[in-house]
Enzyme design. Structure first.
Site, PDB file in Angstrom:
ATOM      1  N   HIS A  67     -49.178 -27.435 -20.805  1.00 16.37           N
ATOM      2  CA  HIS A  67     -50.250 -27.661 -19.758  1.00 16.37           C
ATOM      3  C   HIS A  67     -49.631 -26.902 -18.400  1.00 16.37           C
ATOM      4  O   HIS A  67     -50.755 -26.480 -17.873  1.00 16.37           O
ATOM      5  CB  HIS A  67     -49.761 -29.219 -19.240  1.00 16.37           C
ATOM      6  CG  HIS A  67     -50.489 -29.891 -20.236  1.00 16.37           C
ATOM      7  ND1 HIS A  67     -51.621 -30.188 -20.648  1.00 16.37           N
ATOM      8  CD2 HIS A  67     -49.748 -30.646 -21.223  1.00 16.37           C
ATOM      9  CE1 HIS A  67     -51.992 -31.217 -21.947  1.00 16.37           C
ATOM     10  NE2 HIS A  67     -50.312 -31.579 -22.272  1.00 16.37           N
ATOM     11  N   ASP A 283     -44.998 -29.225 -24.881  1.00 17.79           N
ATOM     12  CA  ASP A 283     -46.001 -29.912 -23.964  1.00 17.79           C
ATOM     13  C   ASP A 283     -45.619 -29.907 -22.512  1.00 17.79           C
ATOM     14  O   ASP A 283     -45.202 -30.967 -21.629  1.00 17.79           O
ATOM     15  CB  ASP A 283     -45.411 -31.445 -24.594  1.00 17.79           C
ATOM     16  CG  ASP A 283     -46.567 -32.574 -23.883  1.00 17.79           C
ATOM     17  OD1 ASP A 283     -47.990 -32.016 -23.180  1.00 17.79           O
ATOM     18  OD2 ASP A 283     -46.526 -33.725 -23.950  1.00 17.79           O
TER      19      ASP A 283
END
Length: 384
Positions: A67, A283
């Site tokens: 992200h 992540d």
């Protein structure tokens, strides 16, 4: 993104490939791309060769679930944010990545997808930056019960028309979508998306086993951050987790940081998925590569303390880097370096239907102890 100072060839002690390890490789380059591969024994030395006699090379890493990094988030709607993320990733060995969204308002997602698509079409932001090759749409088609930090009021029911709006904004660059298969309309959307060549990953799901199996039958090929944000396993209801671990051909992501998953969980995941279908992801969020503090994940504020990112009592992504994940999986499971590299390069590429390695001369460098010591990006050594 190459210069006249780029080497014409690279030699090394060994090269880890999807098919094994090649001793004494000679890699010929052309404008930062791999032209051919032979061995030093079969070729005379070339002027302008980068010699790495004590180094083992591997493909650059591919992160399909990240992200942000360097204090920036791909949801910002700013191309310079994606450039910063790409530069931090490259510094830790990731040379290709899927910019991963989070659940937000529809207009916010559309704006972010448009900006990410622009960055993908422009190519790497600099010689120091990894290449954004596509988009991972994580949300908004997720379970309220297993939403993690995804905003509950912004979750959406799976609807083809809404997905088409996202796909149009992304201009064909959505490569992967996470979805909870138990939601009304989810199976139809999985079938539709799969028919368009987009890979589907099951995740943020409270599905029982029959619902998880239906998602796979509809076309899902992977699972999102295994163990996290999915219904667990019991002896009479395997749940999403049981199906993910048991399904032979299903790929399965894992965040190998010792926080999202313990060493025991990592060993179970690898034993069940094997070296063919296990995928390492980070992540990673904006705090990756940054000191502890407060950072955005989409429009949420996450607090990072001692390397653990939290929002409203739930884990909010990670600050894991892929080089650390590759080192951790070796420590936790005892597998060798070529096997660990496979989980961060070949397997994610295979899940996406891509070649095992980039056409570019993107390599990670390892010493005899298996420590990553540097990266070659598009034929040039990155500064350390």
């Amino acid at each position: 993104m190459t210069t006249n100072n780029s080497p014409r060839a690279v030699t090394a002690k060994a090269l880890i490939t999807p098919d094994g390890v090649i001793s004494q490789p000679l890699i010929l380059l052309n404008e930062g791309r791999i032209e051919s591969l032979t061995t030093t024994a079969a070729h005379t030395a070339l002027e302008g060769t980068l010699h790495l006699p004590e180094t083992t090379l591997s493909s650059g890493f591919l992160d399909v679930h990240v992200h942000g990094a360097g204090g920036r988030d791909v949801m910002e709607g700013a191309t310079d944010a994606i450039g910063t993320v790409a530069q931090v990733l490259a510094a830790h060995g990731t040379t290709r990545f899927l910019a991963t969204t989070v659940t937000a308002g529809v207009d916010e997602i559309l704006r972010a997808l448009d900006t990410i698509a622009t960055s993908i079409e422009a190519g790497p932001a600099s010689q120091l930056a990894a290449t954004p090759i596509g988009i991972h749409l994580e949300g908004p088609f997720l379970s309220h019960n297993k939403r993690g930090v995804h905003a509950p009021e912004k979750l959406q029911q799976p609807v083809i028309d809404l997905y088409d709006r996202f796909a149009e904004a992304a201009r064909g660059h959505i490569h992967l979508m996470t979805i909870a298969p138990e939601l009304p309309g989810a199976l139809e959307l999985i079938q539709y998306v799969s028919s368009k060549g987009v890979r589907v990953s099951l995740g943020h799901s409270d599905a029982v086993a029959t619902e998880a199996r239906a998602g796979i039958a509809a076309g899902a090929v992977s699972a999102t951050h295994t163990f996290n944000a999915m219904r667990g396993l019991t002896q009479r209801e395997p749940g999403m987790l049981g199906v993910v671990l048991d399904a032979d051909k299903l790929y399965a992501e894992l965040i190998c940081d010792g926080i999202h998953t313990t060493p025991e969980a990592v060993r179970l995941w690898l034993r069940m998925k094997g070296l063919e279908h296990a995928i390492l992801v980070t992540d990673g969020m904006a705090a990756t590569g940054m000191p502890d503090g407060d950072y955005l994940l989409g429009d949420m504020l996450a607090h990072v303390e001692n390397g653990v990112a939290m929002h409203d009592g739930a884990l909010a992504g990670s600050v894991l880097t892929m080089d650390r994940a590759v080192a951790n999986v070796q420590t936790f499971t005892g597998i060798d370096l070529p096997s660990a590299v496979r989980l961060a390069s070949r397997n994610p590429a295979a899940m996406l239907g891509l070649p095992s390695a980039s056409e570019w001369a993107d390599f990670n460098l390892f010493d005899d102890a298996g420590r990553r010591t540097g990266t070659i990006l598009r034929g040039q050594m990155l500064p350390t």
